[in-house]
Design an enzyme around this catalytic site. Structure first.
Site, PDB file in Angstrom:
ATOM      1  N   GLN A 141       0.908  -1.292   0.008  1.00  0.00           N
ATOM      2  CA  GLN A 141      -0.007   0.015  -0.085  1.00  0.00           C
ATOM      3  C   GLN A 141       0.922   1.261   0.028  1.00  0.00           C
ATOM      4  O   GLN A 141       1.633   1.351   0.776  1.00  0.00           O
ATOM      5  CB  GLN A 141      -0.874  -0.142   1.265  1.00  0.00           C
ATOM      6  N   SER A 144       1.120   6.392   2.629  1.00  0.00           N
ATOM      7  CA  SER A 144       1.844   7.646   3.457  1.00  0.00           C
ATOM      8  C   SER A 144       2.846   8.016   2.779  1.00  0.00           C
ATOM      9  O   SER A 144       3.557   7.386   1.864  1.00  0.00           O
ATOM     10  CB  SER A 144       2.189   6.866   4.712  1.00  0.00           C
ATOM     11  N   SER A 176       4.452  -1.279   4.096  1.00  0.00           N
ATOM     12  CA  SER A 176       4.997  -2.755   4.625  1.00  0.00           C
ATOM     13  C   SER A 176       5.076  -3.641   3.339  1.00  0.00           C
ATOM     14  O   SER A 176       4.290  -3.560   2.480  1.00  0.00           O
ATOM     15  CB  SER A 176       3.775  -3.087   5.338  1.00  0.00           C
ATOM     16  N   GLU A 259      -8.570  -1.828   6.021  1.00  0.00           N
ATOM     17  CA  GLU A 259      -7.478  -2.056   6.723  1.00  0.00           C
ATOM     18  C   GLU A 259      -8.010  -2.101   8.143  1.00  0.00           C
ATOM     19  O   GLU A 259      -7.327  -2.948   8.863  1.00  0.00           O
ATOM     20  CB  GLU A 259      -6.640  -0.842   6.525  1.00  0.00           C
TER      21      GLU A 259
HETATM   22  C1  LIG Z   1       3.356  -0.984  11.428  1.00  0.00           C
HETATM   23  C2  LIG Z   1       3.147   0.044  10.709  1.00  0.00           C
HETATM   24  C3  LIG Z   1       2.654  -0.288   9.145  1.00  0.00           C
HETATM   25  C4  LIG Z   1       2.365   0.717   8.235  1.00  0.00           C
HETATM   26  N1  LIG Z   1       2.261   0.384   6.877  1.00  0.00           N
HETATM   27  C5  LIG Z   1       1.919   1.185   5.976  1.00  0.00           C
HETATM   28  C6  LIG Z   1       1.902   0.663   4.687  1.00  0.00           C
HETATM   29  O1  LIG Z   1       1.908  -0.343   4.203  1.00  0.00           O
HETATM   30  N2  LIG Z   1       1.459   1.826   3.596  1.00  0.00           N
HETATM   31  C7  LIG Z   1       1.331   3.149   4.109  1.00  0.00           C
HETATM   32  O2  LIG Z   1       0.914   3.815   2.911  1.00  0.00           O
HETATM   33  N3  LIG Z   1       1.479   3.549   5.361  1.00  0.00           N
HETATM   34  C8  LIG Z   1       1.666   2.569   6.011  1.00  0.00           C
HETATM   35  N4  LIG Z   1       1.919   3.071   7.617  1.00  0.00           N
HETATM   36  C9  LIG Z   1       1.851   4.320   7.986  1.00  0.00           C
HETATM   37  C10 LIG Z   1       0.666   4.846   8.784  1.00  0.00           C
HETATM   38  O3  LIG Z   1      -0.312   4.704   8.128  1.00  0.00           O
HETATM   39  C11 LIG Z   1       0.846   6.291   9.074  1.00  0.00           C
HETATM   40  O4  LIG Z   1       1.912   6.162  10.111  1.00  0.00           O
HETATM   41  C12 LIG Z   1      -0.220   6.864   9.903  1.00  0.00           C
HETATM   42  O5  LIG Z   1      -1.234   7.141   9.010  1.00  0.00           O
HETATM   43  C13 LIG Z   1       0.278   8.093  10.683  1.00  0.00           C
HETATM   44  O6  LIG Z   1       0.824   9.062  10.038  1.00  0.00           O
HETATM   45  P1  LIG Z   1       2.170   9.786  10.303  1.00  0.00           P
HETATM   46  O7  LIG Z   1       3.071   8.744  10.702  1.00  0.00           O
HETATM   47  O8  LIG Z   1       2.546  10.542   9.424  1.00  0.00           O
HETATM   48  O9  LIG Z   1       1.796  10.597  11.840  1.00  0.00           O
HETATM   49  P2  LIG Z   1       1.129  12.053  11.776  1.00  0.00           P
HETATM   50  O10 LIG Z   1      -0.205  11.961  10.830  1.00  0.00           O
HETATM   51  O11 LIG Z   1       2.197  13.203  11.411  1.00  0.00           O
HETATM   52  O12 LIG Z   1       0.559  12.292  13.297  1.00  0.00           O
HETATM   53  C14 LIG Z   1       1.670  12.680  14.370  1.00  0.00           C
HETATM   54  C15 LIG Z   1       0.706  12.697  15.509  1.00  0.00           C
HETATM   55  O13 LIG Z   1      -0.457  13.707  15.246  1.00  0.00           O
HETATM   56  C16 LIG Z   1      -1.626  13.054  15.773  1.00  0.00           C
HETATM   57  N5  LIG Z   1      -2.790  13.668  14.927  1.00  0.00           N
HETATM   58  C17 LIG Z   1      -2.503  14.115  13.332  1.00  0.00           C
HETATM   59  N6  LIG Z   1      -3.464  14.422  13.075  1.00  0.00           N
HETATM   60  C18 LIG Z   1      -4.563  14.651  14.071  1.00  0.00           C
HETATM   61  C19 LIG Z   1      -6.042  14.936  13.950  1.00  0.00           C
HETATM   62  N7  LIG Z   1      -6.469  15.473  13.074  1.00  0.00           N
HETATM   63  N8  LIG Z   1      -6.455  15.124  15.434  1.00  0.00           N
HETATM   64  C20 LIG Z   1      -5.618  14.573  16.258  1.00  0.00           C
HETATM   65  N9  LIG Z   1      -4.566  13.922  16.474  1.00  0.00           N
HETATM   66  C21 LIG Z   1      -3.867  13.918  15.146  1.00  0.00           C
HETATM   67  C22 LIG Z   1      -1.284  11.610  15.334  1.00  0.00           C
HETATM   68  O14 LIG Z   1      -2.419  10.938  15.993  1.00  0.00           O
HETATM   69  C23 LIG Z   1      -0.035  11.363  16.053  1.00  0.00           C
HETATM   70  O15 LIG Z   1      -0.009  11.079  17.364  1.00  0.00           O
HETATM   71  C24 LIG Z   1       2.486   2.033   8.603  1.00  0.00           C
HETATM   72  C25 LIG Z   1       2.673   2.339  10.009  1.00  0.00           C
HETATM   73  C26 LIG Z   1       2.856   1.329  10.806  1.00  0.00           C
HETATM   74  C27 LIG Z   1       3.325   1.775  12.397  1.00  0.00           C
END
Ligand SMILES: Cc1cc2nc3c(=O)[nH]c(=O)nc-3n(C[C@H](O)[C@H](O)[C@H](O)COP(=O)(O)OP(=O)(O)OC[C@H]3O[C@@H](n4cnc5c(N)ncnc54)[C@H](O)[C@@H]3O)c2cc1C
Length: 406
Positions: A141, A144, A176, A259
């Site tokens: 996928q 991100s 992933s 998902e």
């Molecule tokens: C094990 C694992 C597997 C993954 N696999 C994939 C994959 O295969 N493909 C893929 O595309 N992505 C993948 N991801 C990524 C995942 O989807 C993102 O990490 C996730 O959506 C959070 O985005 P970010 O890391 O940019 O954090 P951010 O969006 O930057 O968030 C940072 C912090 O701000 C908070 N926050 C952000 N917006 C808000 C809001 N509106 N209200 C309240 N709080 C908020 C969040 O809760 C978090 O605490 C994976 C992540 C993990 C941990």
């Protein structure tokens, strides 16, 4: 294939018994015997990872060829044309056997395939869905990006039309299984002039395209199961577009629902097979578990796991009974939050019960092995949408509270 549920169960039980060993109840296994490894993510070397994937592909192919690989899928696309009830019955039977690990194929089966089924055109469905369900295509996928996670619609990866193809440029992260995948479902911006959500389109990218470079990300558990993906001039034929130009956000929502229901779903989501019996055994055997505070934490953890399991079962039954609901929308978020709570309560129990044994391997059986499990727990508060994002969904769409400033 016959739709009679009893006949189906009988046929499925015969198929499974002919190919797999029955799972010995963990309660019967003696403490200190056998492999004590338990984890949420498989941390294995690349060769073992490849072997696991090959075994998953073979098992999924056998399932598909016998009519159990896509039980509720339409017959014209290679599915068995049965119902979600048949699917649940098969999963229930399968839990009684030692079966090859299908986790390497989960993104393709639970996230990408439902999106193609819901939004792809007929030609794309015929070309891709049998391969995904037969384990021939492993998918990842590509959503991100460094500047687009919770705020997914902010993706910057650009797709420009060039004749009968699109040319993609951008940078994806946390992908992933990207290092093993054959295809990737990629969200890209096709109209920079349109509003944030309207300018997006979804594509299936060939991960072997010379314009795709995959770099591993090392995790604190030691493994590297996800990646950064650099896309520089990858060509994607227009026939590999999923949904119309500008409809990418609608397709993304389908995948995000898939998902969440995969993570918080029936059958324990990502919890390893035999997890609850292992936990019970730990509490029964270790003398430290006589501490009243540890006993309290044990009750809490086991109740949280039960709450998660029963809620997922209830949603599943509602969906199969046609009462609406199911693990969609708000229900998917609730189920995923219950998974996170069950894991947090398990972590509290394990840290209290095992203490230093969780961080220092003194060679004793069944203690340090839990450290890999505990290190995997924080990932579930983030993957598939963070806890905050899930709570926003429950608050705004479920409880109809006013929208927050985001
Ligand atoms: C094990 C694992 C597997 C993954 N696999 C994939 C994959 O295969 N493909 C893929 O595309 N992505 C993948 N991801 C990524 C995942 O989807 C993102 O990490 C996730 O959506 C959070 O985005 P970010 O890391 O940019 O954090 P951010 O969006 O930057 O968030 C940072 C912090 O701000 C908070 N926050 C952000 N917006 C808000 C809001 N509106 N209200 C309240 N709080 C908020 C969040 O809760 C978090 O605490 C994976 C992540 C993990 C941990």
């Amino acid at each position: 294939m016959s739709g009679d549920l009893a006949a189906f169960r009988e046929r499925a039980a015969r198929f499974l018994a002919g190919r797999l060993e029955r799972r010995a109840p963990r309660e019967d296994a003696a403490w200190g015997e056998g492999d004590d490894r338990i984890s949420l993510f498989e941390e294995i070397d690349p060769e073992a990872e490849r072997r696991t994937l090959d075994a998953a592909r073979r098992w999924q192919r056998d399932l598909f060829d016998a009519g159990f690989g896509w039980i509720d899928g339409p017959a014209e696309l290679g599915g068995a044309g049965l119902t979600a009830e048949h699917e649940a019955a098969f999963r229930g039977l399968l839990a009684g056997f030692e079966s090859p690990d299908l986790r390497p194929l989960t993104v393709g089966l639970d996230i990408v395939a439902p999106a193609v089924l819901a939004h792809g055109d007929d030609e794309l469905k015929r070309r891709v869905l049998p391969g995904l369900h037969r384990g021939e295509l492993m998918a990842c996928q590509l959503f991100s990006e460094p500047e687009a996670g919770s705020d997914l619609a902010a993706v910057r990866t650009a797709a420009r039309r060039d004749g009968d193809a699109w040319v993609l440029n951008g940078h994806k992260v946390w992908t992933s299984g990207g290092h093993l995948a054959d295809i990737g479902l990629a969200l890209a911006r096709t109209d920079p002039e349109a509003s944030k959500h309207a300018g997006l389109t979804m594509f299936l990218v060939d991960m072997r395209d010379p314009g795709v470079r995959v770099e591993p990300i090392r995790q604190m558990t030691g493994g590297a199961s996800f990646n950064e993906v650099f896309i520089g001039g990858a060509r994607v034929p227009d026939r590999d577009r999923v949904g119309g130009p500008g409809e990418g956000w609608r397709v993304a929502l389908t995948t995000l629902l898939g998902e969440r229901s995969s993570l918080g779903g029936e059958g324990g989501g990502p919890l390893p097979a035999g997890f609850v019996p292992r936990l019970r055994q730990l509490v029964a055997v270790l003398p430290e578990a006589d501490d009243p505070l540890v006993r309290r934490d044990a009750e809490r953890a086991l109740m949280s796991v039960d709450a998660m399991r029963l809620t997922a079962e209830r949603y599943g039954e509602q969906e199969r009974g046609g009462a609406g609901g199911g693990l969609n929308g708000v229900e998917g978020s609730v189920a995923k939050l219950l998974l996170v709570r069950a894991l947090a309560d398990t972590e509290r129990l394990l840290t209290g019960l095992l203490g230093r044994g969780l961080v220092a391997d003194d060679g004793s059986w069944g203690r340090f092995c839990w450290s890999e499990f505990v290190l995997g727990i924080p990932a579930f508060s983030i993957a598939g949408g963070t806890d905050d994002v899930q709570r926003n969904i429950v608050a705004e769409r479920g409880l109809r509270l006013p929208k927050g400033a985001s």
